[in-house]
Scaffold this motif. Structure first.
Motif, mmCIF file in Angstrom:
data_model
loop_
_atom_site.group_PDB
_atom_site.id
_atom_site.type_symbol
_atom_site.label_atom_id
_atom_site.label_comp_id
_atom_site.label_asym_id
_atom_site.label_seq_id
_atom_site.Cartn_x
_atom_site.Cartn_y
_atom_site.Cartn_z
ATOM 1 N N ALA A 95 6.221 -2.705 9.233
ATOM 2 C CA ALA A 95 6.069 -3.900 10.083
ATOM 3 C C ALA A 95 5.934 -3.507 11.552
ATOM 4 C CB ALA A 95 7.260 -4.829 9.895
ATOM 5 N N ALA A 96 6.572 -2.394 11.929
ATOM 6 C CA ALA A 96 6.569 -1.973 13.337
ATOM 7 C C ALA A 96 5.284 -1.261 13.725
ATOM 8 C CB ALA A 96 7.767 -1.064 13.617
ATOM 9 N N VAL A 97 4.835 -0.320 12.910
ATOM 10 C CA VAL A 97 3.729 0.542 13.353
ATOM 11 C C VAL A 97 2.570 0.631 12.358
ATOM 12 C CG1 VAL A 97 5.013 1.925 15.023
ATOM 13 C CG2 VAL A 97 5.068 2.590 12.623
ATOM 14 N N GLY A 98 2.599 -0.211 11.311
ATOM 15 C CA GLY A 98 1.493 -0.214 10.365
ATOM 16 C C GLY A 98 0.362 -1.132 10.813
ATOM 17 N N GLU A 99 -0.761 -0.974 10.141
ATOM 18 C CA GLU A 99 -1.907 -1.863 10.356
ATOM 19 C C GLU A 99 -2.502 -2.182 8.999
ATOM 20 O OE1 GLU A 99 -4.858 -0.196 12.910
ATOM 21 O OE2 GLU A 99 -3.452 0.137 14.579
ATOM 22 N N ALA A 100 -3.221 -3.314 8.904
ATOM 23 C CA ALA A 100 -3.903 -3.663 7.658
ATOM 24 C C ALA A 100 -5.320 -3.102 7.677
ATOM 25 C CB ALA A 100 -3.955 -5.179 7.501
ATOM 26 N N ARG A 101 -5.839 -2.820 6.484
ATOM 27 C CA ARG A 101 -7.271 -2.502 6.392
ATOM 28 C C ARG A 101 -8.062 -3.739 6.775
ATOM 29 N NH1 ARG A 101 -8.094 2.253 3.033
ATOM 30 N NH2 ARG A 101 -6.128 2.682 1.993
ATOM 31 N N PHE A 135 1.155 -6.676 13.197
ATOM 32 C CA PHE A 135 1.404 -7.832 12.339
ATOM 33 C C PHE A 135 2.065 -8.991 13.095
ATOM 34 C CE2 PHE A 135 1.521 -4.149 9.392
ATOM 35 C CZ PHE A 135 0.365 -4.470 8.677
ATOM 36 N N GLY A 136 2.378 -8.795 14.359
ATOM 37 C CA GLY A 136 2.961 -9.876 15.152
ATOM 38 C C GLY A 136 4.478 -9.880 15.199
ATOM 39 N N CYS A 137 5.107 -8.762 14.829
ATOM 40 C CA CYS A 137 6.560 -8.653 14.964
ATOM 41 C C CYS A 137 6.889 -8.241 16.393
ATOM 42 C CB CYS A 137 7.120 -7.637 13.982
ATOM 43 S SG CYS A 137 7.015 -8.193 12.273
ATOM 44 N N ARG A 138 7.908 -8.878 16.954
ATOM 45 C CA ARG A 138 8.255 -8.669 18.356
ATOM 46 C C ARG A 138 9.579 -7.921 18.483
ATOM 47 N NH1 ARG A 138 6.790 -13.665 21.976
ATOM 48 N NH2 ARG A 138 4.843 -13.064 20.959
ATOM 49 N N GLN A 139 9.684 -7.132 19.559
ATOM 50 C CA GLN A 139 10.936 -6.418 19.884
ATOM 51 C C GLN A 139 11.391 -5.481 18.761
ATOM 52 O OE1 GLN A 139 13.858 -9.378 20.989
ATOM 53 N NE2 GLN A 139 12.764 -9.946 22.839
ATOM 54 N N MET A 140 10.438 -4.896 18.055
ATOM 55 C CA MET A 140 10.828 -3.900 17.061
ATOM 56 C C MET A 140 11.474 -2.709 17.774
ATOM 57 S SD MET A 140 9.809 -5.310 14.188
ATOM 58 C CE MET A 140 9.922 -4.103 12.883
ATOM 59 N N GLY A 171 0.837 -1.196 0.000
ATOM 60 C CA GLY A 171 0.000 0.000 0.000
ATOM 61 C C GLY A 171 0.866 1.238 0.000
ATOM 62 N N THR A 172 0.216 2.358 0.290
ATOM 63 C CA THR A 172 0.947 3.627 0.357
ATOM 64 C C THR A 172 1.251 3.923 1.817
ATOM 65 O OG1 THR A 172 -0.296 4.405 -1.544
ATOM 66 C CG2 THR A 172 0.880 6.069 -0.260
ATOM 67 N N TRP A 173 2.520 4.164 2.112
ATOM 68 C CA TRP A 173 2.940 4.441 3.500
ATOM 69 C C TRP A 173 3.457 5.862 3.587
ATOM 70 C CZ3 TRP A 173 2.045 2.522 8.032
ATOM 71 C CH2 TRP A 173 2.857 2.854 9.119
ATOM 72 N N ARG A 174 3.131 6.541 4.675
ATOM 73 C CA ARG A 174 3.659 7.882 4.904
ATOM 74 C C ARG A 174 4.937 7.736 5.723
ATOM 75 N NH1 ARG A 174 1.782 12.010 2.158
ATOM 76 N NH2 ARG A 174 2.043 13.402 3.941
ATOM 77 N N LEU A 175 6.063 7.686 5.040
ATOM 78 C CA LEU A 175 7.356 7.542 5.717
ATOM 79 C C LEU A 175 7.793 8.899 6.256
ATOM 80 C CD1 LEU A 175 9.813 5.626 6.297
ATOM 81 C CD2 LEU A 175 10.780 6.407 4.135
ATOM 82 N N GLY A 176 8.265 8.900 7.517
ATOM 83 C CA GLY A 176 8.683 10.160 8.127
ATOM 84 C C GLY A 176 7.619 10.665 9.090
ATOM 85 N N VAL A 177 7.901 11.808 9.705
ATOM 86 C CA VAL A 177 7.077 12.277 10.818
ATOM 87 C C VAL A 177 6.165 13.438 10.426
ATOM 88 C CG1 VAL A 177 8.684 11.569 12.623
ATOM 89 C CG2 VAL A 177 8.939 13.827 11.547
ATOM 90 N N THR A 178 5.135 13.607 11.240
ATOM 91 C CA THR A 178 4.265 14.774 11.125
ATOM 92 C C THR A 178 4.522 15.672 12.339
ATOM 93 O OG1 THR A 178 2.552 13.499 12.220
ATOM 94 C CG2 THR A 178 2.454 13.608 9.827
ATOM 95 N N ARG A 215 -4.678 -4.584 2.120
ATOM 96 C CA ARG A 215 -3.935 -3.347 1.902
ATOM 97 C C ARG A 215 -3.561 -2.728 3.249
ATOM 98 N NH1 ARG A 215 -1.881 -1.487 -2.701
ATOM 99 N NH2 ARG A 215 -2.500 0.678 -2.347
ATOM 100 N N LEU A 216 -2.533 -1.900 3.241
ATOM 101 C CA LEU A 216 -2.196 -1.142 4.445
ATOM 102 C C LEU A 216 -3.260 -0.105 4.717
ATOM 103 C CD1 LEU A 216 1.598 -0.394 3.946
ATOM 104 C CD2 LEU A 216 0.568 -1.892 5.661
ATOM 105 N N SER A 217 -3.581 0.104 5.992
ATOM 106 C CA SER A 217 -4.479 1.205 6.337
ATOM 107 C C SER A 217 -3.649 2.495 6.422
ATOM 108 C CB SER A 217 -5.181 0.925 7.669
ATOM 109 O OG SER A 217 -4.398 1.395 8.736
#
Ligand SMILES: [Fe+2]
Length: 445
Positions: free
Chosen positions: A314-320, A367-372, A187-194, A325-327
């Motif tokens: 993988a660390a802070v994304g979620e699926a729709r 997504f179930g990744c640990r110790q990110m 999907g489309t990810w917003r990389l970087g900070v707001t 697709r990525l939310s």
């Protein structure tokens, strides 16, 4: 008030910490800085001249100087406390290999300078005259001290000094391995900070759209047991697993295994930790490996390193809801909004050693990744490069000189401050470094 640009955009946001909270953070960081250095002998405070370490006594003075320069002098307009301070401790202008030969104050003088700067900062904060942009510089100098605390911890490891005597931390618990991959949709990810992230560094600005293809990533970093299989299979002697740069590094260093590993008298491996030889915990993540070693392991295992955007997804994304697709949602931390604790992340010297990779299940990402976050820094495949529209912040040498020659690491380690180890934080080192608290996690090819 954070600083604003001419069109009203927040340019340098702050965490929103109050003056009293900033004073408490200054004292807490200082207690840790002293704890990580106070038991060292006078000789150890200088140590050998190496490209990868600073003399500890210089580093202590440099921390005080940085606080003084950005808060007392830059923000409050005061004159320098030590007339020749800039010629001793300005890291942009004092060449690294000259730092052993300067006429530095002795231990007492250095500690007195640290204390003097802190007392003056506390006075300003108590008087309420550290408003506006000054808050930004207090937050910057606290984080700068956090980074040097971590550097001093790995300096102690590099030089074989003892475990910091003031640290009385619980030993790692037994938790075992965590094999397997998880599926992450594209999907489309917003990389970087707001602007609502709180305090940020210039290289994280600003969020921009990046397309991500679906990928599979390991639930956990590569363990000592998994890395040992590569060593035992002769991976360090087989050219085919190494890039040209990696093989050149291997030939130059003569590396046959991770830098602190030693063959056990029976079978298996031990490692030097601080000044002792300890059993290697098989299910703890491998640490103190260079980017080149991580890349060679991947080639041997038919895996690859994640890009930094994949790591962040993988660390802070979620699926729709469909899962396909990525939310648009980006979590504050992998596990949600709660600030890190020892159940979610091994940070802030919670354990002073890497935990087994199955530990901290409460810290899993969507997504179930640990110790990110915490435990070990993770090398990514990505070169350290500016995001579109990059502009250096007032501490101009923080990022800019290092673009193009470093690889990005994400996630923080057990010695990283929770103020630093935000999911968006981009650490960076040259690919040959084996002295930092770095391991890696991999993706399916
Ligand atoms: Fe520094």
């Amino acid at each position: 008030m954070p600083s604003t640009t001419i069109d009203g955009t927040v340019d340098r946001p702050t965490s929103g910490a109050s003056a009293a909270e900033l004073a408490a953070q200054l004292r807490e960081a200082r207690a840790r800085l002293l704890a990580v250095t106070e038991d060292l002998s006078s000789d150890q405070l200088m140590g050998p001249k190496l490209a990868i370490v600073n003399p500890v006594r210089w580093e202590l003075g440099h921390v005080a100087w940085f606080h003084e320069y950005w808060t007392l002098r830059h923000s409050h307009g005061q004159a320098p406390l030590i007339e020749r301070g800039d010629r001793l401790w300005d890291s942009s202008n004092v060449a690294h290999d000259t730092r052993w030969d300067l006429e530095l104050p002795d231990r007492c003088g250095t500690l007195a300078y640290l204390a003097d700067v802190l007392r003056r900062q506390e006075d300003h904060l108590a008087r309420g005259d550290a408003g506006g942009d000054a808050r930004y510089f207090y937050e910057l100098s606290i984080r700068h001290e956090d980074m040097h605390i971590e550097a001093l911890a790995y300096t102690r490891q590099t030089l074989g000094y003892g475990r910091p005597a003031a640290f009385d931390r619980p030993p790692p618990r037994s938790a075992g391995p965590l094999p397997g991959d998880v599926d992450v949709p594209g999907g489309t990810w917003r990389l970087g900070v707001t602007t609502d992230e709180g305090f940020i560094f210039d290289n994280e600005k600003w969020a921009h759209a990046v397309e991500v293809a679906p990928f599979r990533i390991a639930r956990a970093p590569v363990t000592n047991r998994e890395f040992a299989a590569f060593v035992d299979a002769g991976g360090y002697r087989q050219r085919k697993f190494w890039s040209d740069a990696g093989w050149a590094w291997r030939e130059k260093t003569g590396a046959e295994r991770p830098v602190y590993w030693q063959p056990n008298s029976g079978d298996g491996w031990t490692w030097r930790r601080y000044d002792r030889v300890e059993a290697l915990r098989p299910d703890a993540p491998v640490v103190f490996v260079s980017w080149h070693e991580a890349e060679a392991w991947c080639r041997w295992a038919n895996r690859r390193l994640p890009s930094e955007v994949e790591w962040e997804v993988a660390a802070v994304g979620e699926a729709r809801e469909s899962g396909m697709r990525l939310s648009d949602r980006k979590r504050r931390w992998p596990w949600g909004d709660a600030t890190p604790s020892r159940n979610t992340a091994n940070l802030d010297f919670a354990f002073d050693a890497p935990l087994d990779v199955a530990d901290c299940p409460a810290g899993d990402s969507a997504f179930g990744c640990r110790q990110m976050i915490g435990n070990v820094w993770e090398w990514t495949a990505s070169d350290f490069a500016p995001f579109p529209g990059f502009a250096a912040d007032p501490y101009r040498d923080y990022s800019q000189p290092w673009f193009g020659t470093r690889k990005v690491l994400r996630g923080g380690c057990w010695a990283t401050s929770g103020r630093i180890a935000r999911p968006a934080y981009r650490n960076f080192f040259t690919p040959d470094r084996t002295d930092v608290f770095a391991g890696f996690r991999t993706c399916a090819v």
